[in-house]
Write a protein that holds these residues in place. Structure first.
Motif, PDB file in Angstrom:
ATOM      1  N   VAL A  41      40.061  46.393 -76.367  1.00  0.00           N
ATOM      2  CA  VAL A  41      38.736  45.914 -75.969  1.00  0.00           C
ATOM      3  C   VAL A  41      37.839  45.870 -77.199  1.00  0.00           C
ATOM      4  O   VAL A  41      38.200  46.343 -78.271  1.00  0.00           O
ATOM      5  CB  VAL A  41      38.102  46.838 -74.894  1.00  0.00           C
ATOM      6  N   SER A  42      36.658  45.337 -77.016  1.00  0.00           N
ATOM      7  CA  SER A  42      35.680  45.333 -78.103  1.00  0.00           C
ATOM      8  C   SER A  42      34.937  46.675 -78.120  1.00  0.00           C
ATOM      9  O   SER A  42      34.931  47.416 -77.130  1.00  0.00           O
ATOM     10  CB  SER A  42      34.677  44.195 -77.904  1.00  0.00           C
ATOM     11  N   GLN A  43      34.323  46.951 -79.240  1.00  0.00           N
ATOM     12  CA  GLN A  43      33.508  48.160 -79.326  1.00  0.00           C
ATOM     13  C   GLN A  43      32.341  48.081 -78.348  1.00  0.00           C
ATOM     14  O   GLN A  43      31.932  49.086 -77.774  1.00  0.00           O
ATOM     15  CB  GLN A  43      33.027  48.377 -80.757  1.00  0.00           C
ATOM     16  N   ASP A  44      31.829  46.876 -78.131  1.00  0.00           N
ATOM     17  CA  ASP A  44      30.748  46.693 -77.166  1.00  0.00           C
ATOM     18  C   ASP A  44      31.189  47.087 -75.763  1.00  0.00           C
ATOM     19  O   ASP A  44      30.419  47.679 -75.008  1.00  0.00           O
ATOM     20  CB  ASP A  44      30.252  45.244 -77.174  1.00  0.00           C
ATOM     21  N   PHE A  45      32.430  46.775 -75.403  1.00  0.00           N
ATOM     22  CA  PHE A  45      32.960  47.163 -74.089  1.00  0.00           C
ATOM     23  C   PHE A  45      32.901  48.689 -73.945  1.00  0.00           C
ATOM     24  O   PHE A  45      32.472  49.202 -72.909  1.00  0.00           O
ATOM     25  CB  PHE A  45      34.393  46.657 -73.932  1.00  0.00           C
ATOM     26  N   LEU A  46      33.311  49.422 -74.983  1.00  0.00           N
ATOM     27  CA  LEU A  46      33.254  50.886 -74.935  1.00  0.00           C
ATOM     28  C   LEU A  46      31.814  51.370 -74.823  1.00  0.00           C
ATOM     29  O   LEU A  46      31.532  52.313 -74.078  1.00  0.00           O
ATOM     30  CB  LEU A  46      33.923  51.489 -76.168  1.00  0.00           C
ATOM     31  N   ARG A  47      30.896  50.736 -75.551  1.00  0.00           N
ATOM     32  CA  ARG A  47      29.477  51.119 -75.449  1.00  0.00           C
ATOM     33  C   ARG A  47      28.975  50.926 -74.025  1.00  0.00           C
ATOM     34  O   ARG A  47      28.253  51.759 -73.485  1.00  0.00           O
ATOM     35  CB  ARG A  47      28.630  50.280 -76.407  1.00  0.00           C
ATOM     36  N   ARG A  48      29.350  49.801 -73.416  1.00  0.00           N
ATOM     37  CA  ARG A  48      28.910  49.517 -72.050  1.00  0.00           C
ATOM     38  C   ARG A  48      29.487  50.514 -71.046  1.00  0.00           C
ATOM     39  O   ARG A  48      28.828  50.871 -70.071  1.00  0.00           O
ATOM     40  CB  ARG A  48      29.251  48.073 -71.680  1.00  0.00           C
ATOM     41  N   LEU A  49      30.714  50.990 -71.285  1.00  0.00           N
ATOM     42  CA  LEU A  49      31.279  52.031 -70.413  1.00  0.00           C
ATOM     43  C   LEU A  49      30.460  53.313 -70.530  1.00  0.00           C
ATOM     44  O   LEU A  49      30.284  54.037 -69.554  1.00  0.00           O
ATOM     45  CB  LEU A  49      32.740  52.304 -70.766  1.00  0.00           C
ATOM     46  N   GLY A  50      29.979  53.585 -71.730  1.00  0.00           N
ATOM     47  CA  GLY A  50      29.099  54.738 -71.932  1.00  0.00           C
ATOM     48  C   GLY A  50      27.779  54.557 -71.199  1.00  0.00           C
ATOM     49  O   GLY A  50      27.276  55.483 -70.555  1.00  0.00           O
ATOM     50  N   GLU A  51      27.208  53.356 -71.295  1.00  0.00           N
ATOM     51  CA  GLU A  51      25.951  53.068 -70.592  1.00  0.00           C
ATOM     52  C   GLU A  51      26.132  53.165 -69.083  1.00  0.00           C
ATOM     53  O   GLU A  51      25.216  53.574 -68.368  1.00  0.00           O
ATOM     54  CB  GLU A  51      25.446  51.671 -70.973  1.00  0.00           C
ATOM     55  N   ALA A  52      27.311  52.807 -68.603  1.00  0.00           N
ATOM     56  CA  ALA A  52      27.611  52.877 -67.170  1.00  0.00           C
ATOM     57  C   ALA A  52      27.975  54.297 -66.736  1.00  0.00           C
ATOM     58  O   ALA A  52      28.228  54.546 -65.568  1.00  0.00           O
ATOM     59  CB  ALA A  52      28.750  51.922 -66.826  1.00  0.00           C
ATOM     60  N   LYS A  53      28.012  55.207 -67.696  1.00  0.00           N
ATOM     61  CA  LYS A  53      28.288  56.628 -67.466  1.00  0.00           C
ATOM     62  C   LYS A  53      29.713  56.912 -67.018  1.00  0.00           C
ATOM     63  O   LYS A  53      29.982  57.934 -66.393  1.00  0.00           O
ATOM     64  CB  LYS A  53      27.281  57.235 -66.492  1.00  0.00           C
ATOM     65  N   LEU A  54      30.640  56.010 -67.335  1.00  0.00           N
ATOM     66  CA  LEU A  54      32.048  56.286 -67.046  1.00  0.00           C
ATOM     67  C   LEU A  54      32.594  57.262 -68.079  1.00  0.00           C
ATOM     68  O   LEU A  54      33.307  58.196 -67.738  1.00  0.00           O
ATOM     69  CB  LEU A  54      32.880  55.004 -67.046  1.00  0.00           C
ATOM     70  N   ILE A  55      32.251  57.037 -69.327  1.00  0.00           N
ATOM     71  CA  ILE A  55      32.682  57.937 -70.392  1.00  0.00           C
ATOM     72  C   ILE A  55      31.462  58.321 -71.224  1.00  0.00           C
ATOM     73  O   ILE A  55      30.530  57.536 -71.389  1.00  0.00           O
ATOM     74  CB  ILE A  55      33.776  57.309 -71.284  1.00  0.00           C
ATOM     75  N   ASP A  56      31.478  59.526 -71.712  1.00  0.00           N
ATOM     76  CA  ASP A  56      30.406  60.029 -72.562  1.00  0.00           C
ATOM     77  C   ASP A  56      31.057  60.524 -73.847  1.00  0.00           C
ATOM     78  O   ASP A  56      31.481  61.677 -73.933  1.00  0.00           O
ATOM     79  CB  ASP A  56      29.668  61.169 -71.855  1.00  0.00           C
TER      80      ASP A  56
END
Length: 107
Positions: free
Chosen positions: A27-42
């Protein structure tokens, strides 16, 4: 302090940089950032403020990618994964209770 072998076996040890994590998951780094924003991963933050990811977090990100690739929007994918994770934990707890109950009954 944790020994190196302990860290390698620890699925929660934040061993992967954002770039490497994105590469592993595909995935893109942005995808990982968005997962963080969605609170799936911290992700853990290094002393320099860089995101670091564990193997467990990479598994969650890979599952999110899978669901999103199937057409599920990210918010719904994150909710599904959280519920799957909660169910898995509940099933593990149930099994521990059953095992403890059987042990008590045999005494």
């Amino acid at each position: 302090m944790a020994q190196p072998d302990d860290m390698l076996d620890d699925e929660n040890y934040p061993a992967y940089t954002m770039g490497r994590a994105a590469e592993i998951v595909g995935v893109s780094q942005d995808f990982l950032r968005r997962l963080g924003e969605a609170k799936l991963i911290d992700p853990f933050r290094s002393a320099g403020g860089h995101r670091r990811y564990s193997r467990y977090q990479l598994r969650l990100a890979a599952r999110a990618r899978e669901l999103c690739d199937e057409g599920t929007d990210m918010a719904a994918a994150c909710r599904i994964i959280i519920l799957e994770d909660q169910l898995e934990e509940a099933l593990r707890q149930n099994e521990r209770y059953r095992t403890a109950s059987r042990t008590t009954e045999t005494l």
